[in-house]
Design a protein around this motif. Structure first.
Motif: not given
Length: 329
Positions: A42-57, A68-72, A246-250
Motif C-alpha cells: 500500500x505504500x505504492x501509488x497506483x496499486x489500489x485494487x490488488x492491495x485492497x487499499x481504502x478508497x479515496x473517499x 501512497x508515499x512511494x512511486x512503484x 517486472x523486477x521493480x519492488x512494487x
C-alpha cells in the motif's frame, strides 16, 4: 499542548483477507485513533485494487499514514518504515490521540517494535557485480551459490527472487557470515533498538481464522472481486509507466507478480490467476506462522460477526486500565 489519554499504540495484526482494513475504518469513526498502514504494497501509488487499499473517499474520511508515499519503481525498506511509523506515532501522541497500526506485513511490525538486526548497509558496487553475473549465469545459479554459503536462508528464498537472493549474498560477502546466523543471534539475544520512544507501550491484537479453510475461501472470493474490478488493467497501467519493469519492488507483490507474467505474455490468464491465488494462500500461511510467534495481548476470531465491536471493547478496556494505572502512580 494536548496530552495523550494513554501512551499505548494499538497494533491490529493478521493475515490477508481477514478484514483488518474494514475493522480499522469502523473504529476510526468511534475512537480518537490515527490510522497507520503497515502494508508493504500500500505504500505504492497506483496499486489500489490488488492491495485492497481504502478508497479515496474512505481515506478522506479517515486518513491513513504511510499509504501512497512511494512511486512503484522506488525501494522502500523495513528500516524506512520503522522511522516513518515512529514519526507518525509521536505525532499522534502529542495531539492526544491513539496511534492505530493496521496491516499484515509482519516484518514491518517487528522492525518498528523490536528494531532491526545489525546488518551491513547496501553496497552499490557489489550489487552491480551480482547483477552483472545474473545476466550471464541467471538468478537460479546465484541461488545455488547462496545455498552453499547460507543453506537456511536459501531454503526460504525462491530461486527466481532476485532482490532477496541479492541481499542475502550481499550480507554473506560483506559480513563474512550467513544472514540466517545474524538473524538467529539477534533473536536469541536482542540488542536492537526499537524505532519508537520507550514511553510507547504496544497493545498487540491478532486476528486469525478458527478454520484455515474459511480463510482460503475468503482469499478466493477477494481475488475474484479484485479481478472483476480491473486488477489486470491496473497491472497493465503499472507496466506501462516509463520507469517500470517486472523486477521493480512494487511488481514483486503477491498477485501483481503473477498477473504481470500474463500481461507480458509469459502465461495464460487462467494460469496467472491460479498462480496468484496459490501465492496469496502461501502468503497467508506465512503470515499466520509469523503471527503465532508474536506475543499478542489479545486475539480476535475472524469469523466473529462483531469484530469491530470486539476490538473497540478491548481498546477501551486497555485505555481504562492505563488511566487507572497512571492515576495511581
Amino acid at each position: 499542548m494536548p496530552q495523550p489519554a494513554s501512551n499505548i499504540a494499538v497494533c491490529l495484526m493478521g493475515p490477508t483477507a481477514t478484514g483488518k482494513t474494514d475493522i480499522a475504518l469502523a473504529l476510526a469513526a468511534r475512537l480518537p485513533i490515527d490510522l497507520v498502514s503497515v502494508d508493504s504494497a500500500m505504500v505504492y501509488r497506483g496499486m489500489d485494487i490488488g492491495t485492497g487499499k481504502p478508497s479515496r473517499a474512505e481515506q478522506a474520511r479517515h486518513p491513513h499514514r504511510l499509504i501512497d508515499i512511494r512511486d512503484p519503481w522506488e525501494q522502500y525498506s523495513a528500516g524506512e518504515f520503522a522511522a516513518d511509523a515512529a514519526a507518525a506515532i509521536r505525532d499522534s501522541q502529542v495531539r492526544g490521540r491513539i496511534p492505530f497500526l493496521v496491516g499484515g506485513t509482519m516484518l514491518y511490525f517487528r522492525s518498528l517494535i523490536d528494531g532491526l538486526s545489525p546488518l551491513p548497509a547496501a553496497d552499490p558496487e557489489l550489487r552491480a557485480r551480482l547483477d552483472a553475473r545474473a545476466v550471464v549465469e541467471g538468478w537460479p545459479a546465484l541461488h545455488r551459490e547462496l545455498a552453499e554459503l547460507d543453506p537456511v536462508a536459501a531454503a526460504r528464498i525462491s530461486p527466481t527472487d532476485r532482490q532477496r537472493i541479492q541481499r542475502a549474498l550481499e550480507v554473506c560477502l560483506l559480513a563474512r557470515e550467513p544472514l540466517s546466523a545474524i538473524h538467529a543471534r539477534s533473536s536469541a539475544a536482542p540488542s536492537r533498538q526499537p524505532a519508537t520512544q520507550p514511553l510507547t507501550t504496544w497493545f498487540k491484537v491478532g486476528i486469525r481464522p478458527a478454520e484455515r479453510a474459511n480463510l482460503a475461501g475468503r482469499i478466493a472470493r477477494r481475488l475474484a472481486t479484485m479481478l472483476e474490478r480491473g486488477f489486470i488493467d491496473e497491472v497493465e497501467r503499472l507496466l506501462a509507466l516509463p520507469d517500470m519493469h517486472p523486477e521493480r519492488p512494487a511488481l514483486r507483490a503477491v498477485g501483481y507478480r503473477q498477473l504481470a507474467s500474463h500481461v507480458l505474455g509469459r502465461c495464460s490468464r487462467a494460469e496467472a490467476e491460479s498462480a496468484a491465488l496459490a501465492a496469496t494462500r502461501q502468503l497467508a500461511k506465512r503470515q499466520l506462522t509469523w503471527l503465532r510467534r508474536e506475543h499478542c495481548d489479545a486475539w480476535l476470531d475472524m469469523e466473529s460477526g462483531s469484530l469491530a465491536g470486539d476490538l473497540e471493547a478491548l481498546v477501551r478496556q486497555r485505555m481504562a486500565a492505563d488511566a487507572i494505572s497512571g492515576s495511581s502512580g
